[in-house]
Design a protein around this motif. Sequence first.
Motif, PDB file in Angstrom:
ATOM      1  N   ARG A   1      -3.944  -0.907  -3.076  1.00 39.93           N
ATOM      2  CA  ARG A   1      -2.658  -0.925  -2.383  1.00 39.93           C
ATOM      3  C   ARG A   1      -2.503   0.328  -1.547  1.00 39.93           C
TER       4      ARG A   1
ATOM      5  N   ALA B   1       0.754   2.371   0.277  1.00 36.42           N
ATOM      6  CA  ALA B   1       2.170   2.550   0.606  1.00 36.42           C
ATOM      7  C   ALA B   1       2.270   3.344   1.903  1.00 36.42           C
TER       8      ALA B   1
ATOM      9  N   ALA C   1       4.143  -1.672  -1.509  1.00 37.82           N
ATOM     10  CA  ALA C   1       2.934  -1.348  -0.754  1.00 37.82           C
ATOM     11  C   ALA C   1       2.360  -2.629  -0.170  1.00 37.82           C
TER      12      ALA C   1
END
Length: 114
Positions: free
Chosen positions: A37, A39, A90
């Motif tokens: 992921r 963000a 994210a």
Amino acid sequence: VQLQASGGGLVQAGGSLRLSCTASRSISSFFTMGWFRQAPGKERESVGSITGTGRVFYADSVKGRFTISRDNAKNTVSLQMHSLLPEDTAVYYCRVWFSEYDYWGQGTQVTVSS
């Protein structure tokens, strides 16, 4: 190999989501499958991964809340996410890799509201 991720969305804190990623062809058990992921303003990080023998790894931040699984017959890897937190927000990417072979999905947005 093309990877198609799905299942992202908007959820309230404490809620659950399930992400799925399907490969365009059969994935050998030599390959590890996983989720990463990214963000906004942060580096991409590993969330969890699973080897062909079922060995799993989780980032400390998601242990006890996320579960990764793979279905070799369906060429899929899934990420079940519970007790979601705003900091889980994210773009989530699936990845399949082995040796010099490294494939990424297009990403799916997960947004957790407080």
